[in-house]
Design a protein around this motif. Structure first.
Motif, mmCIF file in Angstrom:
data_model
loop_
_atom_site.group_PDB
_atom_site.id
_atom_site.type_symbol
_atom_site.label_atom_id
_atom_site.label_comp_id
_atom_site.label_asym_id
_atom_site.label_seq_id
_atom_site.Cartn_x
_atom_site.Cartn_y
_atom_site.Cartn_z
ATOM 1 N N ASP A 94 0.790 -1.235 0.000
ATOM 2 C CA ASP A 94 0.000 0.000 0.000
ATOM 3 C C ASP A 94 0.823 1.287 0.000
ATOM 4 O O ASP A 94 0.268 2.376 -0.175
ATOM 5 C CB ASP A 94 -1.019 0.007 1.143
ATOM 6 N N ARG A 95 2.133 1.187 0.160
ATOM 7 C CA ARG A 95 2.977 2.383 0.021
ATOM 8 C C ARG A 95 3.533 2.549 -1.380
ATOM 9 O O ARG A 95 4.076 3.621 -1.711
ATOM 10 C CB ARG A 95 4.134 2.321 1.018
ATOM 11 N N ARG A 97 2.650 3.446 -4.491
ATOM 12 C CA ARG A 97 1.516 4.060 -5.187
ATOM 13 C C ARG A 97 1.964 5.062 -6.258
ATOM 14 O O ARG A 97 1.300 6.054 -6.512
ATOM 15 C CB ARG A 97 0.598 4.754 -4.181
ATOM 16 N N GLY A 114 0.692 -0.930 -5.700
ATOM 17 C CA GLY A 114 -0.198 -0.352 -4.702
ATOM 18 C C GLY A 114 -1.074 0.771 -5.196
ATOM 19 O O GLY A 114 -1.866 1.332 -4.428
ATOM 20 N N VAL A 115 -0.975 1.123 -6.477
ATOM 21 C CA VAL A 115 -1.813 2.197 -7.021
ATOM 22 C C VAL A 115 -3.263 1.727 -7.064
ATOM 23 O O VAL A 115 -3.570 0.637 -7.539
ATOM 24 C CB VAL A 115 -1.346 2.603 -8.429
ATOM 25 N N VAL A 116 -4.152 2.551 -6.561
ATOM 26 C CA VAL A 116 -5.578 2.230 -6.571
ATOM 27 C C VAL A 116 -6.096 2.291 -8.005
ATOM 28 O O VAL A 116 -5.704 3.159 -8.794
ATOM 29 C CB VAL A 116 -6.337 3.196 -5.650
ATOM 30 N N SER A 119 -7.197 5.552 -9.470
ATOM 31 C CA SER A 119 -6.100 6.472 -9.778
ATOM 32 C C SER A 119 -5.528 6.191 -11.165
ATOM 33 O O SER A 119 -5.146 7.126 -11.890
ATOM 34 C CB SER A 119 -5.000 6.359 -8.725
ATOM 35 N N THR A 142 -6.423 -2.438 -5.658
ATOM 36 C CA THR A 142 -5.157 -1.974 -6.218
ATOM 37 C C THR A 142 -4.778 -2.776 -7.461
ATOM 38 O O THR A 142 -5.262 -3.885 -7.684
ATOM 39 C CB THR A 142 -4.027 -2.104 -5.187
#
Length: 473
Positions: A94-95, A97, A114-116, A119, A142
């Motif tokens: 999750d970091r 991104r 980790g990019v949603v 996004s 993600t």
């Protein structure tokens, strides 16, 4: 090495700031979003780069500690949950991104795991492009998780699933080596297509850290209709009518049973029935085009007129603006959440050949009612690619615990029927823990042997997300 030794090892590897060891801090990483799966962990580690991921994997390999990769924790099969031993390490992406680049000429975007998803969609749109993967959880899932489960969603009919949208990958292998396969090539005929080993592997063969994904020209016009149907056969017939007229402009075709819609109308604020009469089935049909004025409303209306002439459709409404389009999609996308208000939900994600859907639904519905009279069957999904979410709610007023106790028996009814139509018991959610053992009864033994061989080759100690995907030998 004991579980107590693991935090110190990881602290030396990535530093204090990337490590979580207190129970309160780890809580959201150890229970999935539905509270259906939970586990325990020695630590949660949050590396911020591919090199840090590799260092974590190497350290855990040396210590003999299992690694459980995790993305947005939005999965439905427990694939990113650790076991209950408290010895495993959750490796959260999750970091990571960062969107490393968007190329509107090559029509590619390179994004870290980790990019949603939303996004990525927004970054593509900012360059006049489209990333077509669309899911109900797109605001929180993600890219790494989408790749690990080979996510599908509502656009598969036109654009394919995540496997089809992937050009290249960067992967940390189970021994800590980094495979840089971040190539943006549409053609690369130099041997085995290694990236496809990792797409859909649910983190059992390595940790995906970044990907090069396909983009498409931006959509500039849409036409969306809500269609009342007498039967699943009518839905299959309607696909044929619209596809013959509209070709690849048909980008969405969702089907919903009346039971599904009833739950949304009952529990979703602002939802309303679009027709005076109640119909057994509904379809959400969407056309799209890159031209700003492609005449899609007229094209869709022509297709619906033919459907009425053939008595395929019973009623229809074409959305007159963006607000109505959003309202139509809300009826479809609200089903899963609305079902939760009705008690336990037994979720099944299956696929059969499109032509078999009517017979599959009829046979499976009948078998389920025989197994549990009064069961409420919530059937909906991406009928254009044969994928149905075949969910079950308890009979009205019945006991929750008794219904949950029948989960295995009811799943067998669904899976046996799926298998009899040469279908798959997992279309887009993966196997995770929930279907890990049952898959042995529905997948060819040679396929499982080959899968185990690949796992042994890449991960001999079996430390990469153990207990997922592959049934016990």
């Amino acid at each position: 090495m004991t579980a107590a030794d693991v935090p110190a090892l990881l602290r030396e590897t990535v530093g204090e700031g990337a490590l979580i060891t207190d129970p309160a801090g780890m809580g959201s990483y150890l229970t999935d979003w539905r509270n259906a799966w939970s586990g325990a962990a020695a630590a949660v580690v949050r590396p911020g780069s591919t090199e840090e991921v590799a260092a974590v994997v190497r350290a855990c390999r040396t210590a003999g500690v299992a690694v459980v990769p995790q993305g947005g924790n939005t999965g439905l099969c427990g694939g990113s949950m650790p076991d209950s031993s408290g010895r495993q390490v959750v490796l959260s992406l999750d970091r990571m991104r960062r969107i490393r680049g968007v190329d509107p000429v090559d029509l590619t975007i390179t994004a870290e795991a980790g990019v949603v998803l939303r996004s990525v969609q927004q970054a593509a749109a900012a360059e006049g492009c489209l990333f077509p993967l669309s899911l109900g959880s797109e605001a929180s899932c993600t890219i790494g998780g989408n790749l690990a489960t080979n996510a599908g969603g509502t656009g598969v009919l036109r654009y394919g699933n995540m496997r089809d949208l992937t050009l290249g990958l960067e992967v940390v292998l189970p021994d800590g080596r980094i495979w840089n396969g971040l190539r943006a090539l549409r053609k690369d005929n130099t041997g085995y297509d290694l990236k496809q080993l990792f797409v859909g592997a649910e983190g059992t063969l390595g940790v995906i850290t970044a990907a090069v994904l396909k983009l498409f020209p931006a959509v500039r016009s849409r036409a969306t209709a809500w269609v009342a149907l007498p039967s699943p056969q009518a839905a299959v017939d309607l696909i044929g009518v619209v596809r013959a007229l509209c070709g690849d402009r048909l980008t969405g075709f969702e089907v919903m049973s009346r039971q599904s819609v009833d739950f949304v109308l009952r529990h979703q604020a602002g939802a309303r029935d679009l027709f005076a009469d109640v119909h057994p089935w509904y379809a959400l049909v969407e056309l799209s085009d890159t031209l700003p004025d492609a005449g899609l409303d007229g094209l869709l209306e022509a297709g619906l007129a033919e459907a009425f002439e053939r008595e395929v459709a019973a009623d229809a409404v074409v959305a007159s603006g963006s607000a109505q389009v959003a309202a139509l999609w809300a009826l479809r996308e609200g089903i899963s959440e609305a079902q939760n208000f009705e008690g336990p939900s037994l979720k099944h994600d299956v696929t059969v050949p499109v032509s078999s859907i009517p017979a599959f639904v009829e046979r499976t519905d009948r078998a389920l009612q025989a197994a549990l009279p009064g069961i409420r069957i919530v059937t909906y999904g991406h009928i254009g690619d044969g994928n149905l979410h075949y969910n079950l709610s308890k009979p009205a007023g019945s006991d929750d615990a008794a219904f949950r106790a029948m989960a295995g028996e009811l799943a067998r009814v669904v899976y046996d029927s799926t298998s009899s139509f040469d279908g798959s018991i997992s279309a887009e959610h993966g196997l995770g823990q929930s279907k890990r053992d049952v898959i042995a009864d529905y997948k060819d033994g040679l396929e499982l042997e080959l899968m185990r061989g690949i796992k042994r080759l890449l991960d001999p100690p079996g430390l990469m997300n153990p207990g997922k995907v592959l049934p016990s030998a």
